[in-house]
Design a protein around this motif. Sequence first.
Motif, PDB file in Angstrom:
ATOM      1  N   TYR A   1       9.755 -14.074 -25.994  1.00 60.12           N
ATOM      2  CA  TYR A   1       9.526 -13.002 -26.878  1.00 60.12           C
ATOM      3  C   TYR A   1      10.792 -12.147 -27.256  1.00 60.12           C
ATOM      4  O   TYR A   1      11.800 -12.061 -26.689  1.00 60.12           O
ATOM      5  CB  TYR A   1       8.703 -11.952 -26.431  1.00 60.12           C
ATOM      6  CG  TYR A   1       7.052 -12.505 -26.770  1.00 60.12           C
ATOM      7  CD1 TYR A   1       6.295 -11.673 -27.588  1.00 60.12           C
ATOM      8  CD2 TYR A   1       6.498 -13.417 -26.214  1.00 60.12           C
ATOM      9  CE1 TYR A   1       4.833 -11.995 -27.582  1.00 60.12           C
ATOM     10  CE2 TYR A   1       5.317 -14.056 -26.311  1.00 60.12           C
ATOM     11  CZ  TYR A   1       4.403 -13.230 -26.988  1.00 60.12           C
ATOM     12  OH  TYR A   1       3.213 -13.560 -27.348  1.00 60.12           O
TER      13      TYR A   1
ATOM     14  N   PHE B   1       5.648 -12.524 -21.232  1.00 61.18           N
ATOM     15  CA  PHE B   1       6.488 -12.513 -22.450  1.00 61.18           C
ATOM     16  C   PHE B   1       7.675 -13.324 -22.696  1.00 61.18           C
ATOM     17  O   PHE B   1       8.637 -13.123 -23.172  1.00 61.18           O
ATOM     18  CB  PHE B   1       6.962 -10.808 -22.728  1.00 61.18           C
ATOM     19  CG  PHE B   1       7.800 -10.303 -21.341  1.00 61.18           C
ATOM     20  CD1 PHE B   1       9.062 -10.362 -21.513  1.00 61.18           C
ATOM     21  CD2 PHE B   1       7.039  -9.851 -20.174  1.00 61.18           C
ATOM     22  CE1 PHE B   1       9.794 -10.005 -20.189  1.00 61.18           C
ATOM     23  CE2 PHE B   1       7.684  -9.703 -19.249  1.00 61.18           C
ATOM     24  CZ  PHE B   1       9.086  -9.756 -19.038  1.00 61.18           C
TER      25      PHE B   1
ATOM     26  N   ILE C   1       4.347  -7.410 -28.315  1.00 66.22           N
ATOM     27  CA  ILE C   1       4.173  -6.618 -26.695  1.00 66.22           C
ATOM     28  C   ILE C   1       5.121  -5.515 -26.843  1.00 66.22           C
ATOM     29  O   ILE C   1       6.335  -5.671 -27.346  1.00 66.22           O
ATOM     30  CB  ILE C   1       4.397  -7.887 -25.653  1.00 66.22           C
ATOM     31  CG1 ILE C   1       3.517  -8.870 -25.660  1.00 66.22           C
ATOM     32  CG2 ILE C   1       4.425  -7.107 -24.297  1.00 66.22           C
ATOM     33  CD1 ILE C   1       3.960  -9.941 -24.702  1.00 66.22           C
TER      34      ILE C   1
ATOM     35  N   VAL D   1       4.056  -5.863 -16.943  1.00 61.54           N
ATOM     36  CA  VAL D   1       3.870  -5.806 -18.365  1.00 61.54           C
ATOM     37  C   VAL D   1       2.391  -6.094 -18.863  1.00 61.54           C
ATOM     38  O   VAL D   1       1.740  -5.578 -19.811  1.00 61.54           O
ATOM     39  CB  VAL D   1       4.552  -6.880 -19.168  1.00 61.54           C
ATOM     40  CG1 VAL D   1       4.511  -6.964 -20.620  1.00 61.54           C
ATOM     41  CG2 VAL D   1       6.481  -6.246 -18.874  1.00 61.54           C
TER      42      VAL D   1
ATOM     43  N   LYS E   1       1.440  -9.152 -19.502  1.00 66.63           N
ATOM     44  CA  LYS E   1       1.105 -10.499 -20.183  1.00 66.63           C
ATOM     45  C   LYS E   1       2.732 -11.216 -19.983  1.00 66.63           C
ATOM     46  O   LYS E   1       3.443 -10.632 -19.548  1.00 66.63           O
ATOM     47  CB  LYS E   1       1.191 -10.222 -21.819  1.00 66.63           C
ATOM     48  CG  LYS E   1      -0.060  -9.632 -22.350  1.00 66.63           C
ATOM     49  CD  LYS E   1       0.050  -9.393 -23.707  1.00 66.63           C
ATOM     50  CE  LYS E   1      -1.223  -8.632 -24.147  1.00 66.63           C
ATOM     51  NZ  LYS E   1      -1.235  -8.562 -25.663  1.00 66.63           N
TER      52      LYS E   1
ATOM     53  N   TRP F   1       9.540  -3.236 -29.398  1.00 67.65           N
ATOM     54  CA  TRP F   1       8.343  -4.376 -29.816  1.00 67.65           C
ATOM     55  C   TRP F   1       9.059  -5.476 -29.764  1.00 67.65           C
ATOM     56  O   TRP F   1      10.045  -5.861 -30.223  1.00 67.65           O
ATOM     57  CB  TRP F   1       7.922  -4.100 -31.016  1.00 67.65           C
ATOM     58  CG  TRP F   1       7.045  -2.780 -31.373  1.00 67.65           C
ATOM     59  CD1 TRP F   1       7.393  -1.735 -31.970  1.00 67.65           C
ATOM     60  CD2 TRP F   1       5.517  -2.764 -30.905  1.00 67.65           C
ATOM     61  NE1 TRP F   1       6.549  -0.760 -32.210  1.00 67.65           N
ATOM     62  CE2 TRP F   1       5.243  -1.511 -31.501  1.00 67.65           C
ATOM     63  CE3 TRP F   1       4.780  -3.680 -30.177  1.00 67.65           C
ATOM     64  CZ2 TRP F   1       4.068  -0.962 -31.094  1.00 67.65           C
ATOM     65  CZ3 TRP F   1       3.348  -3.317 -30.198  1.00 67.65           C
ATOM     66  CH2 TRP F   1       3.009  -1.988 -30.608  1.00 67.65           C
TER      67      TRP F   1
END
Length: 100
Positions: free
Chosen positions: A89, A86, A19, A82, A84, A25
């Motif tokens: 992450y 995350f 993402i 975003v 999504k 990243w």
Amino acid sequence: MKAVVDGTVLAEAPKEELIAIEGNWYFPPSSVKSELLSPSDTPYTCPWKGECQYFDVTAGVAVLHDRAWSYPQPYPTAFDRVGKDFSGYVAFWKEVEVTD
């Protein structure tokens, strides 16, 4: 994609599983070599993402302070921004190179 420092691969996953947030990243938790990360005591709270967990990165004999971070429990409104979830992450900074 890979996150690499001094020849040590810290994380690896297909690009479609990562993402991109604010030019960084974020790798899925399952793709990160957690044995190379140690939680740091550095505090930070992003106004829109939430409370951050920094990590020190071990690469060979070197320990790089606060070179990785994650949002274990982002604010629910951050998911809308975003696109999504995350949670957990991991992103990397400075000497860590993220490549295809």
